[in-house]
Design an enzyme around this catalytic site. Sequence first.
Site, PDB file in Angstrom:
ATOM      1  N   PHE A 107       0.858  -1.195   0.000  1.00  0.00           N
ATOM      2  CA  PHE A 107       0.000   0.000   0.000  1.00  0.00           C
ATOM      3  C   PHE A 107       0.885   1.233   0.000  1.00  0.00           C
ATOM      4  CE2 PHE A 107      -2.420   3.476   1.821  1.00  0.00           C
ATOM      5  CZ  PHE A 107      -3.540   3.451   1.006  1.00  0.00           C
ATOM      6  N   ASP A 119       9.336   2.556   1.408  1.00  0.00           N
ATOM      7  CA  ASP A 119       8.183   3.318   1.885  1.00  0.00           C
ATOM      8  C   ASP A 119       8.100   3.101   3.392  1.00  0.00           C
ATOM      9  OD1 ASP A 119       5.714   4.181   2.737  1.00  0.00           O
ATOM     10  OD2 ASP A 119       4.630   3.455   0.982  1.00  0.00           O
ATOM     11  N   LYS A 125       2.976  10.164   8.274  1.00  0.00           N
ATOM     12  CA  LYS A 125       2.330   9.699   9.504  1.00  0.00           C
ATOM     13  C   LYS A 125       2.958  10.324  10.758  1.00  0.00           C
ATOM     14  CE  LYS A 125       0.059   5.547   7.781  1.00  0.00           C
ATOM     15  NZ  LYS A 125      -1.356   5.771   8.063  1.00  0.00           N
TER      16      LYS A 125
HETATM   17  C1  LIG Z   1       3.109   2.346   3.802  1.00  0.00           C
HETATM   18  C2  LIG Z   1       2.208   3.479   3.479  1.00  0.00           C
HETATM   19  N1  LIG Z   1       2.491   4.273   2.434  1.00  0.00           N
HETATM   20  C3  LIG Z   1       1.731   5.319   2.104  1.00  0.00           C
HETATM   21  C4  LIG Z   1       0.584   5.610   2.803  1.00  0.00           C
HETATM   22  C5  LIG Z   1      -0.258   6.782   2.407  1.00  0.00           C
HETATM   23  O1  LIG Z   1      -0.106   7.810   3.314  1.00  0.00           O
HETATM   24  P1  LIG Z   1      -1.170   9.018   3.349  1.00  0.00           P
HETATM   25  O2  LIG Z   1      -2.468   8.433   3.769  1.00  0.00           O
HETATM   26  O3  LIG Z   1      -0.588   9.985   4.336  1.00  0.00           O
HETATM   27  O4  LIG Z   1      -1.229   9.585   1.971  1.00  0.00           O
HETATM   28  C6  LIG Z   1       0.233   4.803   3.895  1.00  0.00           C
HETATM   29  C7  LIG Z   1      -1.011   5.080   4.645  1.00  0.00           C
HETATM   30  O5  LIG Z   1      -1.552   4.242   5.314  1.00  0.00           O
HETATM   31  C8  LIG Z   1       1.055   3.726   4.230  1.00  0.00           C
HETATM   32  O6  LIG Z   1       0.769   2.921   5.268  1.00  0.00           O
END
Ligand SMILES: Cc1ncc(COP(=O)(O)O)c(C=O)c1O
Length: 411
Positions: free
Chosen positions: A140, A225, A254
């Site tokens: 994700f 990520d 986050k």
């Molecule tokens: C691993 C990862 N990448 C990207 C995101 C996306 O982040 P945002 O919701 O701040 O756009 C998330 C959100 O849960 C995530 O867990």
Amino acid sequence: MSQKVPVTRADFDRYLVPSYAPSRIVPVRGRGSRVWDQQGHELIDFGGGIAVTGLGHAHPALVAAITEQANTLWHASNLFTNEPALRLARKLVEATFADKVFFANSGAEANEAAFKLGRRYGANTGGENKYEIVSAINSFHGRTLFTVNVTGQAKYSSGFGPRIEGVRHVAFNDIAALEAAVGPNTCAVVIEPIQGESGVIPADPAYLKRARELCDANKALLIFDEVQTGMGRIGKLFAYEHYGVVPDVLTSAKSLGNGFPIGAMLTTDAIAGHFTPGTHGSTYGGNPLGCAAAEVALDIINSPEVLEGIPARHERFMQRLEKMAKDYGVFSQVRGMGLLIGAVLSSQWQGQAADFVRACEDQDLLILQAGPNVLRFAPSLIIDFTDIDEGLDRLERAIKSYIGARESATA
Ligand SMILES: Cc1ncc(COP(=O)(O)O)c(C=O)c1O
């Protein structure tokens, strides 16, 4: 004068685009790991706003930082740089492998920057065919059009027109699949060191090591990520330190701003140079308020007092969750690192994570799910042990009452 009209959860359905299905609970106040709703119920927060409030709610140092910055300068745009952004970038560089930082407003935007940088790097170094991005099934990476296409779950990209070309998805932790997918046309390999949304699944160390080797051999960027795993969540400032595998690009969001929207992409000097003035940007990226919050969050999190307190908190969760797994047969596995923990529902309870989350809310406890089969815990990194114990008592009550209700319904 602006007037605060009374509002309730029902107003969500009336006034907001139905792209979420929020809980019946409307939080109005938070302090530490406790949250209060409109009715005055005090809830224990094991979800941390989806792994965001790493220092809990209303941390006094963060409140002071935002208040001071709000009284100083809120916004300057990227026509100017600003002191909080400069300080935060310097501290992120000093704390990590990186030499350069790009600021965004969210995890998706940090990833959008990383993927665009990967493509630009590929075009500049390998020509027009070096644009393939290799990503993991069930990953994700966010909700922009590019990030849903790199995300390895079709449900997030279907119905949004043609897929972005040149993204290959391979099974997570499958070294042979990665070897088969990465080649001279790969510009970037993107990996979550722990897949968060799809069930708190840690990468195998050998997998990340091999990804590093394959990227080196094929002159591709290794992007981690760390939107969910970063900022102390697993007991190190970033998960790459735990694995001993250094990426070329890392994304954070986050817990970076502890709830103030900010994201960041970290990279090295050599790679950063593939972005030049005008290639990428954002009006709010590097906003002074967000950077002021993140600077203090980073100072506090990246300290022995916080990081060294995480293993004991992890253990407290694990022991009790494993005991509940035995006592009630409700979990088949409890996994994760630091304060990113997943309890996998056993076969009898599969698909019911959302119901368990609701049962917890009925016991004044906030937890998360990670897909339909995993309960996820991502509390404050400095949660008190008394709050952990009280929250786990509430979880146990929720499990007993949910199991009891299901058993009497089927009797
Ligand atoms: C691993 C990862 N990448 C990207 C995101 C996306 O982040 P945002 O919701 O701040 O756009 C998330 C959100 O849960 C995530 O867990």
